[in-house]
Design an enzyme around this catalytic site. Structure first.
Site, mmCIF file in Angstrom:
data_model
loop_
_atom_site.group_PDB
_atom_site.id
_atom_site.type_symbol
_atom_site.label_atom_id
_atom_site.label_comp_id
_atom_site.label_asym_id
_atom_site.label_seq_id
_atom_site.Cartn_x
_atom_site.Cartn_y
_atom_site.Cartn_z
ATOM 1 N N ASP A 33 0.893 -1.117 -0.131
ATOM 2 C CA ASP A 33 -0.029 0.095 0.002
ATOM 3 C C ASP A 33 0.970 1.234 -0.088
ATOM 4 O O ASP A 33 2.146 1.297 0.212
ATOM 5 C CB ASP A 33 -0.807 0.060 1.199
ATOM 6 C CG ASP A 33 -1.992 0.936 1.166
ATOM 7 O OD1 ASP A 33 -2.331 1.397 0.041
ATOM 8 O OD2 ASP A 33 -2.702 1.209 2.186
ATOM 9 N N ASP A 44 -8.656 3.488 -2.817
ATOM 10 C CA ASP A 44 -9.703 3.711 -1.625
ATOM 11 C C ASP A 44 -10.802 4.346 -2.227
ATOM 12 O O ASP A 44 -11.027 5.437 -2.512
ATOM 13 C CB ASP A 44 -9.359 4.593 -0.525
ATOM 14 C CG ASP A 44 -8.085 4.253 0.097
ATOM 15 O OD1 ASP A 44 -7.784 2.981 0.128
ATOM 16 O OD2 ASP A 44 -7.228 4.814 0.617
ATOM 17 N N GLU A 62 2.559 4.783 -4.248
ATOM 18 C CA GLU A 62 2.677 5.407 -5.453
ATOM 19 C C GLU A 62 4.064 6.557 -5.651
ATOM 20 O O GLU A 62 4.542 6.422 -6.854
ATOM 21 C CB GLU A 62 1.588 6.380 -5.497
ATOM 22 C CG GLU A 62 0.227 6.093 -5.565
ATOM 23 C CD GLU A 62 -0.241 5.387 -4.141
ATOM 24 O OE1 GLU A 62 -1.172 4.357 -4.412
ATOM 25 O OE2 GLU A 62 0.077 5.443 -3.263
#
Length: 531
Positions: free
Chosen positions: A156, A240, A159
């Site tokens: 997670d 999300d 990015e």
């Protein structure tokens, strides 16, 4: 993509966070007591000690090895989250930080300073995954988790997601400096050139590391960020989302587009991650989630609980029915994963994939095909009990009633809350197994082949579901054909191929609406006549 472990095709339960051993044990007990199938429990950031990657909280998870062993005995696998941000702790005896600094594995600015930003552990530094030696180091660190019994990893914030000050302090998101060197020094690349590869390379490091530290066992990797080719290393979820009907609706074209782009093992958070789902929304989302290649329920820390039983008896019953159906369909779905792994074929497909000459399918985003034969027309608006359904050319059968339709045509489908409209193409062949509470609960002693009248062909794929022996030819395929011959329906079953040994079992061949025949499966060819 590699063929994932079969357990990864079961239902995954996740929340930010199940924050203690006691909570996780109670969660597992609820699933088994309520006879709701589940294979995987995910642990979010609160399992860690102060959000330090590759650690366990000594207070909330005092004996992770025993917890994971007990969960394994109850049929649960555990997936833990791993973020790229490593807590900046120069004198904290934190081995991951100390090793990274000693070997100069973290991203530096163009001026040579250690770059830092803020994530969950507050001030953090970030591995340069563009360098092969860093990926190898990071991959081997997963042994800290797998030695405890962790079966998969969830990547997670990769990015990467970074803030310029602590998260609770009105932070703004920032990136690595665009001129920061990335990758091998000889290549002279900068973050401006490699930014989109950061998540992909983290997933690669994780996947390759797990292959080493979980020798002989397939692992599950999930990532939020990636790039072209991410399917080689990881499954992907869409990030999300919100507990709103619009997010349920948009999940279908999102996942179909991913499949068309070669990334087949994908999903969206069932029920929505942020905000609170209503009972109706959750029931409808679970119906759709049954179709997702990755079937995971997930919710955020500041929301109400989103487990299947918290919405009342009616919703719990609906969830159980569709989760049971997912598990019954696993032989069919696992074969679709094999096709995706060997040919790149999408698992969840837009209708245009199967009917490219039918212009009516080109903008039809709210109906999907699971494989070549099973079509769903989900409900994605509140209070709706009927919806228009387009049936392309050919013969179609209602999954629930057996009613026959001839396309191309539009119909109005009755869809009370308990029913998601499902249809099967004439000649469709779908393998099913008995309901289980988890994938490996018991040996497969009965296999049902549901076949709808028409002409069709399909190959069932089987292996042990967990090792890499299939890569050495230890697999089995069985080809099924159905066709009409002088007003009789003929089902031809070819001799089983491959080296995988299958224990004696009963096979039930049902031609829907006509009849069924049973036999003991010994792998030999058969020709069955119906009608």
């Amino acid at each position: 993509m590699p063929l994932p472990p079969k357990w990864a095709l079961g239902y995954h339960q996740c929340r930010w966070s199940y924050d203690s051993e006691d909570v996780v044990r109670e969660l597992a007990k609820e699933f088994r007591d309520r006879a709701i199938p589940c294979d995987v429990i995910h642990l979010d950031i609160d399992y860690m000690h102060g959000y330090r990657i590759f650690t366990w909280s000594p207070k909330r998870f005092p004996d992770p090895a025993k917890l994971l062993a007990d969960l394994k005995a109850a049929g649960f696998k555990v997936v833990t989250i791993v973020d790229p941000g490593v807590k900046y702790e120069p004198e904290g005896d934190y081995e991951v930080f100390d090793q990274g600094v000693e070997n100069d594995y973290f991203v530096r600015t163009a001026e040579g300073r250690l770059f830092h930003g803020y994530v969950w552990p507050e001030k953090a530094v970030f591995p340069d995954f563009l360098r092969p030696e860093v990926r190898q180091w990071w991959g081997e660190l997963h042994k800290n988790l797998t030695d405890m019994g962790v079966a998969g990893i969830w990547n997670d914030m990769n990015e990467p997601s970074i803030a310029e000050r602590p998260f609770g302090d009105g932070h703004q998101h920032v990136w690595f400096p665009l001129d920061a060197p990335q990758g091998p020094e000889s290549e002279g690349a900068t973050h401006a050139e490699t930014h989109n590869l950061y998540g992909l390379m983290m997933a690669k490091a994780c996947s390759e590391g797990l292959q080493k530290v979980r020798s002989g066992e397939r692992s599950f990797v999930l990532t939020r960020s990636g790039f072209a080719g991410v399917q080689r290393y990881s499954s992907v979820w869409m990030g999300d989302n919100l507990s709103q009907w619009e997010y349920l609706e948009m999940s279908l074209p999102m996942l179909c587009n991913m499949g068309l782009s070669g990334v087949a093992f994908v999903g969206c958070d069932i029920g929505g991650f942020a905000e609170n789902a209503t009972a109706e929304l959750f029931a409808r989302w679970m119906q759709v989630g049954m179709l997702y290649p990755l079937m995971r329920g997930h919710s955020a820390i500041n929301t109400a609980q989103h487990e299947p039983w918290v919405f009342g008896d009616r919703t719990e019953k609906i969830c159980r029915e569709y989760m049971n159906l997912r598990y019954q369909l696993l032989p069919y779905i696992y074969t679709l994963f094999w096709e995706a792994a060997t040919t790149g074929t999408p698992i969840l497909r837009p209708l245009l994939y199967q009917f490219p000459r039918d212009r009516a399918t080109y903008h039809l985003y709210d109906q999907v095909l699971l494989g070549p034969s099973l079509m769903a027309a989900p409900v994605y608006r509140p209070g709706v009990e009927h919806r228009a359904v387009y049936l392309p050319e050919g013969t179609w059968y209602d999954w629930w009633t057996g009613e026959c339709y001839h396309g191309p045509t539009h119909i109005l489908a009755y869809a009370p809350l308990e029913r998601m409209p499902l249809y099967v193409r004439g000649g469709g062949i779908i393998a099913m197994e008995p309901v289980r509470q988890f994938v490996s609960e018991e040996p497969l002693e009965s296999l049902k082949m549901r076949i709808w009248p028409g002409s069709g062909e399909w190959t069932l794929y089987e292996d042990d579901g967990h090792s890499f022996e299939h890569e050495q030819g230890v697999w089995a395929t069985t080809n099924y054909k159905v066709y009409l011959e002088e007003e009789k329906i003929i089902v031809e079953i070819a001799a089983r191929e491959g080296q995988f040994s299958i224990s004696e079992r009963e096979v039930i061949v049902e031609v829907v609406g006509v009849g069924e025949q049973r036999f003991t499966d010994d792998g030999t060819a058969r020709r069955l006549t119906f009608g």
